[in-house]
Scaffold this motif. Structure first.
Motif, PDB file in Angstrom:
ATOM      1  N   PRO A 208      13.323 -29.482 -33.177  1.00  0.00           N
ATOM      2  CA  PRO A 208      13.248 -28.015 -33.280  1.00  0.00           C
ATOM      3  C   PRO A 208      11.907 -27.525 -33.830  1.00  0.00           C
ATOM      4  CG  PRO A 208      14.652 -28.893 -35.011  1.00  0.00           C
ATOM      5  CD  PRO A 208      14.357 -30.030 -34.094  1.00  0.00           C
ATOM      6  N   MET A 209      11.256 -28.346 -34.707  1.00  0.00           N
ATOM      7  CA  MET A 209       9.974 -27.919 -35.249  1.00  0.00           C
ATOM      8  C   MET A 209       8.911 -27.830 -34.163  1.00  0.00           C
ATOM      9  SD  MET A 209      10.352 -27.138 -38.340  1.00  0.00           S
ATOM     10  CE  MET A 209       8.621 -26.880 -38.667  1.00  0.00           C
ATOM     11  N   THR A 210       9.073 -28.641 -33.099  1.00  0.00           N
ATOM     12  CA  THR A 210       8.136 -28.549 -31.978  1.00  0.00           C
ATOM     13  C   THR A 210       8.155 -27.148 -31.388  1.00  0.00           C
ATOM     14  OG1 THR A 210       8.468 -30.892 -31.465  1.00  0.00           O
ATOM     15  CG2 THR A 210       7.538 -29.527 -29.733  1.00  0.00           C
ATOM     16  N   GLY A 211       9.375 -26.616 -31.180  1.00  0.00           N
ATOM     17  CA  GLY A 211       9.488 -25.263 -30.643  1.00  0.00           C
ATOM     18  C   GLY A 211       8.997 -24.209 -31.626  1.00  0.00           C
ATOM     19  N   ILE A 212       9.341 -24.399 -32.909  1.00  0.00           N
ATOM     20  CA  ILE A 212       8.922 -23.402 -33.908  1.00  0.00           C
ATOM     21  C   ILE A 212       7.403 -23.322 -33.991  1.00  0.00           C
ATOM     22  CG2 ILE A 212       8.964 -22.846 -36.372  1.00  0.00           C
ATOM     23  CD1 ILE A 212      11.759 -24.129 -36.489  1.00  0.00           C
ATOM     24  N   ILE A 213       6.752 -24.500 -34.174  1.00  0.00           N
ATOM     25  CA  ILE A 213       5.292 -24.500 -34.322  1.00  0.00           C
ATOM     26  C   ILE A 213       4.614 -24.091 -33.031  1.00  0.00           C
ATOM     27  CG2 ILE A 213       3.299 -25.995 -34.747  1.00  0.00           C
ATOM     28  CD1 ILE A 213       5.022 -27.621 -36.660  1.00  0.00           C
ATOM     29  N   GLY A 214       5.118 -24.608 -31.900  1.00  0.00           N
ATOM     30  CA  GLY A 214       4.481 -24.317 -30.616  1.00  0.00           C
ATOM     31  C   GLY A 214       4.517 -22.841 -30.263  1.00  0.00           C
ATOM     32  N   PHE A 215       5.710 -22.254 -30.333  1.00  0.00           N
ATOM     33  CA  PHE A 215       5.818 -20.834 -29.967  1.00  0.00           C
ATOM     34  C   PHE A 215       5.177 -19.937 -31.023  1.00  0.00           C
ATOM     35  CE2 PHE A 215       9.308 -22.403 -27.202  1.00  0.00           C
ATOM     36  CZ  PHE A 215       8.819 -21.911 -26.004  1.00  0.00           C
ATOM     37  N   SER A 216       5.123 -20.407 -32.292  1.00  0.00           N
ATOM     38  CA  SER A 216       4.421 -19.625 -33.319  1.00  0.00           C
ATOM     39  C   SER A 216       2.928 -19.580 -33.014  1.00  0.00           C
ATOM     40  CB  SER A 216       4.659 -20.232 -34.701  1.00  0.00           C
ATOM     41  OG  SER A 216       6.024 -20.144 -35.051  1.00  0.00           O
ATOM     42  N   GLU A 217       2.366 -20.701 -32.584  1.00  0.00           N
ATOM     43  CA  GLU A 217       0.949 -20.720 -32.211  1.00  0.00           C
ATOM     44  C   GLU A 217       0.688 -19.808 -31.021  1.00  0.00           C
ATOM     45  OE1 GLU A 217       0.177 -24.831 -31.575  1.00  0.00           O
ATOM     46  OE2 GLU A 217      -0.357 -25.227 -33.672  1.00  0.00           O
ATOM     47  N   MET A 218       1.633 -19.783 -30.071  1.00  0.00           N
ATOM     48  CA  MET A 218       1.478 -18.890 -28.918  1.00  0.00           C
ATOM     49  C   MET A 218       1.524 -17.430 -29.355  1.00  0.00           C
ATOM     50  SD  MET A 218       3.765 -20.765 -25.991  1.00  0.00           S
ATOM     51  CE  MET A 218       3.556 -19.347 -24.934  1.00  0.00           C
ATOM     52  N   LEU A 219       2.461 -17.113 -30.253  1.00  0.00           N
ATOM     53  CA  LEU A 219       2.552 -15.734 -30.743  1.00  0.00           C
ATOM     54  C   LEU A 219       1.288 -15.338 -31.497  1.00  0.00           C
ATOM     55  CD1 LEU A 219       6.237 -15.443 -32.041  1.00  0.00           C
ATOM     56  CD2 LEU A 219       5.183 -14.135 -30.192  1.00  0.00           C
ATOM     57  N   LYS A 220       0.752 -16.284 -32.275  1.00  0.00           N
ATOM     58  CA  LYS A 220      -0.463 -15.995 -33.034  1.00  0.00           C
ATOM     59  C   LYS A 220      -1.619 -15.668 -32.100  1.00  0.00           C
ATOM     60  CE  LYS A 220      -3.569 -17.983 -36.459  1.00  0.00           C
ATOM     61  NZ  LYS A 220      -3.911 -19.179 -37.257  1.00  0.00           N
ATOM     62  N   ASP A 221      -1.726 -16.430 -30.995  1.00  0.00           N
ATOM     63  CA  ASP A 221      -2.795 -16.151 -30.026  1.00  0.00           C
ATOM     64  C   ASP A 221      -2.569 -14.824 -29.295  1.00  0.00           C
ATOM     65  OD1 ASP A 221      -3.981 -18.517 -30.721  1.00  0.00           O
ATOM     66  OD2 ASP A 221      -3.011 -19.681 -29.141  1.00  0.00           O
ATOM     67  N   MET A 222      -1.291 -14.507 -29.047  1.00  0.00           N
ATOM     68  CA  MET A 222      -0.969 -13.278 -28.309  1.00  0.00           C
ATOM     69  C   MET A 222      -1.129 -12.039 -29.183  1.00  0.00           C
ATOM     70  SD  MET A 222       2.417 -14.744 -26.351  1.00  0.00           S
ATOM     71  CE  MET A 222       2.952 -13.121 -25.851  1.00  0.00           C
ATOM     72  N   LEU A 223      -0.875 -12.179 -30.508  1.00  0.00           N
ATOM     73  CA  LEU A 223      -0.870 -11.014 -31.396  1.00  0.00           C
ATOM     74  C   LEU A 223      -2.034 -11.066 -32.381  1.00  0.00           C
ATOM     75  CD1 LEU A 223       2.959 -10.915 -32.161  1.00  0.00           C
ATOM     76  CD2 LEU A 223       1.714  -9.570 -30.459  1.00  0.00           C
ATOM     77  N   GLN A 224      -3.177 -11.484 -31.906  1.00  0.00           N
ATOM     78  CA  GLN A 224      -4.338 -11.532 -32.794  1.00  0.00           C
ATOM     79  C   GLN A 224      -4.712 -10.135 -33.289  1.00  0.00           C
ATOM     80  OE1 GLN A 224      -7.564 -13.579 -30.934  1.00  0.00           O
ATOM     81  NE2 GLN A 224      -6.499 -15.551 -30.867  1.00  0.00           N
ATOM     82  N   ASN A 225      -5.171 -10.132 -34.553  1.00  0.00           N
ATOM     83  CA  ASN A 225      -5.608  -8.881 -35.181  1.00  0.00           C
ATOM     84  C   ASN A 225      -4.495  -7.834 -35.245  1.00  0.00           C
ATOM     85  OD1 ASN A 225      -8.224  -9.958 -35.430  1.00  0.00           O
ATOM     86  ND2 ASN A 225      -8.682  -9.331 -33.307  1.00  0.00           N
ATOM     87  N   SER A 226      -3.256  -8.309 -35.367  1.00  0.00           N
ATOM     88  CA  SER A 226      -2.145  -7.362 -35.501  1.00  0.00           C
ATOM     89  C   SER A 226      -1.530  -7.529 -36.884  1.00  0.00           C
ATOM     90  CB  SER A 226      -1.093  -7.605 -34.413  1.00  0.00           C
ATOM     91  OG  SER A 226      -0.393  -8.808 -34.684  1.00  0.00           O
ATOM     92  N   GLU A 227      -0.568  -6.664 -37.172  1.00  0.00           N
ATOM     93  CA  GLU A 227       0.073  -6.708 -38.481  1.00  0.00           C
ATOM     94  C   GLU A 227       0.972  -7.930 -38.650  1.00  0.00           C
ATOM     95  OE1 GLU A 227       3.083  -3.675 -38.922  1.00  0.00           O
ATOM     96  OE2 GLU A 227       2.980  -3.257 -36.762  1.00  0.00           O
ATOM     97  N   TYR A 228       1.259  -8.628 -37.526  1.00  0.00           N
ATOM     98  CA  TYR A 228       2.141  -9.790 -37.593  1.00  0.00           C
ATOM     99  C   TYR A 228       1.375 -11.115 -37.701  1.00  0.00           C
ATOM    100  CZ  TYR A 228       5.484  -6.337 -35.878  1.00  0.00           C
ATOM    101  OH  TYR A 228       6.257  -5.222 -35.730  1.00  0.00           O
ATOM    102  N   THR A 229       0.054 -11.046 -37.641  1.00  0.00           N
ATOM    103  CA  THR A 229      -0.742 -12.287 -37.672  1.00  0.00           C
ATOM    104  C   THR A 229      -0.473 -13.096 -38.925  1.00  0.00           C
ATOM    105  OG1 THR A 229      -2.483 -11.212 -36.377  1.00  0.00           O
ATOM    106  CG2 THR A 229      -3.065 -13.232 -37.569  1.00  0.00           C
ATOM    107  N   GLU A 230      -0.461 -12.424 -40.067  1.00  0.00           N
ATOM    108  CA  GLU A 230      -0.237 -13.123 -41.329  1.00  0.00           C
ATOM    109  C   GLU A 230       1.169 -13.695 -41.403  1.00  0.00           C
ATOM    110  OE1 GLU A 230      -0.548 -12.345 -46.162  1.00  0.00           O
ATOM    111  OE2 GLU A 230      -1.164 -10.780 -44.738  1.00  0.00           O
TER     112      GLU A 230
END
Length: 588
Positions: free
Chosen positions: A221-243
């Motif tokens: 499950p950590m594979t999915g958590i870390i993987g999709f979190s990295e994708m979200l981070k790239d998709m939502l750069q410079n947003s309020e959710y980055t941190e």
């Protein structure tokens, strides 16, 4: 007395010869006469002394009486005389003036007593042999009755683990009875120890299995958590959710580091970490260290630390790649974690000791918080930290450096620390250097650079190579979706969640590579699936890459021994997965 007689007397000084007469042999003995001061007869003699002795009947009788033998004269020079059995004969040649044998004086001694002695010896020998046979039979029976049979009973009891064979023997009032009781007690204690050992081994196996399963169940499950979190981070750069997303990633990575530490500690404690089942290989310490450093520089790029890397050239060490990577990873992770500002420097170089032996040194230096001298020993103890208790400053369970020390010593290396409080620390891992004769034209050159964060792979970089077809076999839908998202830019993907379908898809289509999960269920796991796919024509050399939550060195070795080509432990990064797939598909 002729002139020749005198000449011989003066020449030989002492001699004798025989005449054969009718009365018997006449012995003539001649000697020169000298003064008393010429004992050695060196000077000229003053005269000649001659004695003649007739071996007549009276003389022969005296000899026979003294020696107890019979005398006879044999004329001629043949020397042939008949001797009887049990008769001792001695012959004495009789020589004349010209040294010619004219006869033999033969003395015969009867040995009838020898015949009697031989007969007596034969009778005694027979009686002795008969007595020996009787004694041997008695000894054999006694040995079998009092020793051999009881010992066989004891041996059979030990062999069959059945003490009923010595039940009667235990009641004997002798040494073997005492020994039988000792064996019975030994067997009882042995049985108790075996039961305790079996329970301990079962407990150890359950513990190892629990940790391995826990590792797998957490990594999946950590594979999915870390993987999709990295994708979200790239998709939502410079947003309020980055941190927020970064916090998820940091927590996930912390959890994985804790899991790895516990898993490695359990392997060391179970005794499975030994050189017989751990593969050692010659690796390029510089390349391995640089690769790990780049990954961490990219992960922690938000800290804006200056990451410096220096390498003096060809530095090869004989180590286990997994353990070496774990050591370097821990040291770099600690350096970045405990450094809020400044720099982290990693260098690979060599040193020489007093015995002129070279060693490879991987140094990780930071400008972080540093460690006081009184705390520099406890940080290498299990579950110990500089800051402990409810008010500790930094997180962690205190296993990283203790495991680094164990791993380094396991590979004939050492870990050294040089630190000053509030100024920074330098940790150095030292390993014996492998000396090789490498041509100058291919010897790596020294390098020094500032590690830049890795850029994301874009579709344009691989669009020209979009020709690979891969099959992904993964039972976890989240991980399957993640792999598809990661790889859909560089290859065409077919997927399935069980081994039987994977075999059918491979039979119907030729793929350039196969990503295989190992835990696909009890019916057909990934290893069995890979073996069946290998039997399909055309798949003998197609790369099959294991992507699995089973991540220990034993797991990796077993998977590769089963015929798979590469092992990617979960969780994995996008760049790492793409690099491996590209390597196998486009560069063979």
């Amino acid at each position: 007395l002729t002139e020749s007689f005198y000449k011989r007397a003066l020449r030989d000084r002492n001699f004798y010869y025989f005449y054969l007469t009718e009365s018997g042999p006449l012995q003539i003995w001649v000697s020169t006469i000298h003064n008393t001061d010429d004992l050695n007869k060196v000077k000229e003699p003053t005269g000649i002394f001659i004695i003649g002795k007739l071996w007549d009947a009276e003389y022969i009788s005296d000899i026979n009486n003294m020696a107890g033998c019979e005398y006879s004269l044999v004329r001629g020079s043949s020397g042939d005389f008949n001797t009887e059995e049990y008769n001792l004969s001695m012959s004495f040649p009789l020589r004349d003036w010209n040294e010619v044998i004219v006869g033999y004086a033969v003395f015969n001694k009867s040995l009838n007593f020898v015949e009697n002695y031989v007969l007596l010896s034969r009778v005694s020998y027979f009686l002795f042999v008969l007595l020996a046979i009787v004694l041997l039979v008695i000894s054999f029976w006694s040995f079998h009755r009092w020793f051999d049979k009881p010992v066989k009973q004891i041996s059979m009891s030990l062999k069959e683990n059945d003490m009923r064979h010595i039940e009667k023997l235990k009641h004997e009032k002798n040494e073997l009875g005492t020994f039988a009781n000792i064996v019975d007690k030994f067997y009882s204690q042995k049985k108790e120890l075996e039961e305790a050992k079996a329970k301990a081994e079962e407990s150890s196996t359950l513990k190892t299995s629990l940790i391995a399963n826990m590792s797998h169940e957490l990594r999946t499950p950590m594979t999915g958590i870390i993987g999709f979190s990295e994708m979200l981070k790239d998709m939502l750069q410079n947003s309020e959710y980055t941190e927020v997303i970064q916090n998820i990633l940091d927590s996930s990575r912390r959890l994985m580091r804790t899991l790895d530490s516990i898993l490695n500690l359990s392997i060391f404690e179970s005794g499975k970490m030994n050189r017989k089942n751990i593969k050692m290989e010659i690796i390029d310490a510089a390349d391995e260290t640089k690769s790990i450093f780049k990954q961490y520089a990219d992960l922690y790029k938000d800290k804006n630390l200056e990451c410096k890397y220096t390498n003096e050239g060809n530095v090869k060490v004989y180590v286990n790649r997994y353990l070496f990577s774990e050591i370097i990873t821990n040291l770099i992770d600690n350096a970045i974690k405990f450094t809020k500002e400044g720099s982290v420097s990693v260098s690979v170089h060599t040193v020489m000791n007093k015995e002129n032996k070279k060693f490879a040194v991987i140094s990780v230096k930071d400008t972080g918080i540093g460690i006081a001298p009184e705390h520099q020993e406890i940080i290498f103890q299990e579950f110990r930290q500089v800051s402990e208790g409810y008010n500790r400053t930094f997180e962690g369970i205190g296993l990283g450096l203790s495991l680094c020390k164990k791993m380094a010593e396991f590979m004939s290396g050492k870990i050294f620390i040089s630190s000053e409080l509030n100024k920074g620390s330098e940790f150095s891992a030292i390993f014996p250097l492998v000396i090789e004769n490498i041509p100058v034209s291919v010897t790596p050159k020294p390098e020094s650079e500032v590690i830049e964060t890795k850029k994301e792979v874009t579709t344009e970089e691989y669009i020209s190579q979009r020709k690979g077809d891969i099959l992904v076999v993964e039972d976890n839908q989240v991980n399957l979706d993640l792999i598809k998202v990661y790889l859909n830019e560089i290859c065409n993907i077919d997927s399935t969640r069980d081994g039987f379908s994977a075999i059918q898809l491979a039979s119907a289509k030729k793929y350039n590579a196969i990503l295989m999960d190992i835990n696909l269920g009890p019916a057909m796991d990934g290893l069995k699936t890979a073996k069946e796919i290998r039997k399909i024509e055309g798949y003998e050399h197609i790369p099959i890459i294991a992507v699995t939550g089973y991540s220990t060195e034993d797991d990796r070795k077993r998977i590769l021994d089963e015929g798979l080509d590469y092992h990617i432990p979960k969780p994995f990064s996008k760049n790492h997965l793409i690099d491996i797939v590209r390597k196998f598909i486009y560069h063979n």
